[in-house]
Scaffold this motif. Structure first.
Motif, short mmCIF file in Angstrom:
data_model
loop_
_atom_site.label_atom_id
_atom_site.label_comp_id
_atom_site.label_asym_id
_atom_site.label_seq_id
_atom_site.Cartn_x
_atom_site.Cartn_y
_atom_site.Cartn_z
N GLU A 12 0.97 -1.27 0.06
CA GLU A 12 0.09 0.06 0.10
C GLU A 12 0.85 1.41 0.04
O GLU A 12 1.99 1.22 0.71
CB GLU A 12 -1.00 -0.19 1.24
N THR A 18 -0.06 5.22 0.74
CA THR A 18 -1.06 6.14 1.13
C THR A 18 -0.64 7.63 1.10
O THR A 18 0.55 7.90 1.48
CB THR A 18 -1.42 6.02 2.48
N GLY A 68 -3.39 11.50 3.32
CA GLY A 68 -3.96 10.12 3.87
C GLY A 68 -5.34 9.88 3.23
O GLY A 68 -6.12 8.91 3.51
N THR A 71 -5.16 5.94 -1.35
CA THR A 71 -4.44 4.81 -1.21
C THR A 71 -4.35 3.95 -2.50
O THR A 71 -5.59 3.63 -2.90
CB THR A 71 -4.97 4.08 -0.19
#
Length: 466
Positions: free
Chosen positions: A260, A262, A266, A269
């Motif tokens: 992942e 991000t 935030g 993603t």
């Protein structure tokens, strides 16, 4: 009244005739086939105009919907070698054989072709056909205006129409370009699993608020993360090594690895998924001691010669001025002597390491050997938790691989102070040499003056007065 009805009938007939004539004129008359409409991502484009494709990630797929109409009078092209089936039989419906529709984007300087082509099909006279083509935009595609060419081809003809499209990428967009594992695809239970992730900013803005990279194996309940402080537009970077340890009781099999990234505070993603294969540990008799140290058993492929390995503690504070010592005990439970080799790696080069009394030892059957790993942090080492990778091998086989943790404590030595002290030291050395030279010159001057005074006194004593 009768005359009026006849007049109205004639008027309606004239209107119908005009409508029919308009319909006929709107039909495909310029050739055997015509391109009647083109839509890019559900937006119609015209020849000579420009379609702006907003908020499309480079690397995304765009849809090109092409409508093609076949002439209502294919018999007019009977002498043009167009492979018209049924042209020699007026009772059959005429159709063009093996038509293909193609969409191509030109103006991209790269090895990848941005194009798609339909399967070949037969098109009946006077019928419209719609083909949905997909174009994959490369990640390296520059935001600019490009030429979109739509072609309808048969065996002996090609019709081409050109349109303009302008690609505008999203403000924030990050992709995962690659992930490198060590070991690559197969790892033994109880061993370390390392990963590095390469990401690229393909948006049209810099990522100044950081990117969090995370690698996890959900079925084993392990994960590791790293933070990339910033990443400029169109730039790529690689994360620090992410360290995980496969549980010793992990079952043999394939496990999903989730990667992942991000970004955008935030809010966004991107996720990629791959897999690794876990094999059973050589010996699952590992246990934890009360002192916090770990004890593992390594064995040869035959299982005849076992080694008990104890390392402890696995985590401790490492003072900048003193360092730390990690004890290691090797017990050879086999029936013959074994040679052991210990290698260490301070992840990121944060410390200097040394194994005492030696990184290679020989243990006789039933004998234990005690070794000590001395760790000294470098002046540039960051405060906080650091990792030390320790591998223990015997006869070319890795018996144990463990990640020791060291919490660097104490103030970091200023590189500026070190440089200033070096300059001061050099200045003092030069000053000392100059002082010695001056003292020698002064001594010479005093000596010459003293000799000169003695000569003058001697001359005055020998004079005669009359």
């Amino acid at each position: 009244m009768k005359t009026t009805k006849m007049f109205m009938s004639a008027f309606i007939f004239a209107l119908l005739a005009l409508a029919l004539a308009g319909a006929v004129s709107a039909a495909c008359t310029s050739g055997p086939v015509c391109i009647t409409s083109v839509e890019v991502n559900d937006r119609e484009v015209k020849t000579g105009g420009t379609a702006l494709i907003r908020s499309v990630d480079r690397g995304d797929e765009i849809s090109v919907l092409v409508e093609v109409e076949v002439s209502q009078n294919l018999s007019a092209y009977s002498d043009s070698h167009l492979n018209i089936r049924g042209n020699d039989n007026p009772d059959l419906i005429r159709e063009l054989e093996d038509l293909q529709v193609e969409a191509v984007i030109r103006g991209y300087d790269g090895n990848d072709f941005i194009q798609d082509v339909s399967d070949a099909f037969n098109a009946q006279e006077g019928v419209s056909y719609v083909e949905d083509l997909k174009l994959q935009l490369p990640y390296r595609l520059v935001q600019d205006r490009y030429s979109l060419q739509v072609r309808v081809s048969g065996r002996q003809f090609t019709l081409t129409e050109t349109y303009n499209i302008e690609v505008e990428a999203q403000s924030h967009s990050v992709i995962i370009k690659d992930a490198v594992f060590s070991p690559e695809r197969t790892v033994m239970a109880g061993r370390a699993f390392l990963a590095t992730v390469r990401v690229q900013n393909v948006g049209n803005k810099d990522e100044n608020n950081g990117i969090k990279v995370r690698v996890s194996i959900p079925e084993l309940g392990i994960s590791a993360s790293d933070y990339i402080d910033e990443l400029s537009e169109d730039e790529s970077t690689t994360s620090e090594e992410l360290y995980m340890r496969i549980p010793e009781d992990a079952r043999k099999g394939e496990y999903r690895v989730i990667i992942e990234a991000t970004y955008d505070d935030g809010d966004e993603t991107v996720i990629e998924e791959t897999s690794i294969f876990v094999t059973p540990a050589a010996d699952t008799s590992a246990s934890e001691t009360d002192s916090g140290s770990s004890s593992d058993s390594g064995s040869s492929p035959s299982g005849a010669a076992k080694t008990i390995i104890s390392i402890g503690p696995e985590a401790q504070d490492v003072a900048r001025d003193k360092g730390a010592v990690y004890p290691v005990t090797l017990m050879n439970q086999g029936r013959s002597a074994k040679t052991y080799t210990i290698t260490t790696e301070a992840v990121g080069g944060w410390a200097d390491t040394k194994v005492s009394p030696s990184s290679t030892v020989v243990a006789q059957a039933g004998e234990s050997k005690a070794l000590f790993i001395f760790v000294t942090p470098k002046d540039t080492a960051a405060a906080g938790e650091q990792a030390l990778l320790v591998s223990i091998m015997s006869d070319g086989e890795t018996l144990k691989q463990v990640i020791l943790k060291g919490n660097v404590v104490g103030p970091a030595q200023s590189t500026t102070t070190t440089a200033q002290w070096g300059s001061l030291k050099k200045g003092l050395e030069i000053g000392f040499v100059v002082l010695v030279v001056l003292l020698v010159i002064l001594a010479l001057i005093i000596g010459f003056n003293k000799l000169k005074g003695e000569d003058e006194d001697e001359g005055e004593g020998s004079q005669t007065y009359y």
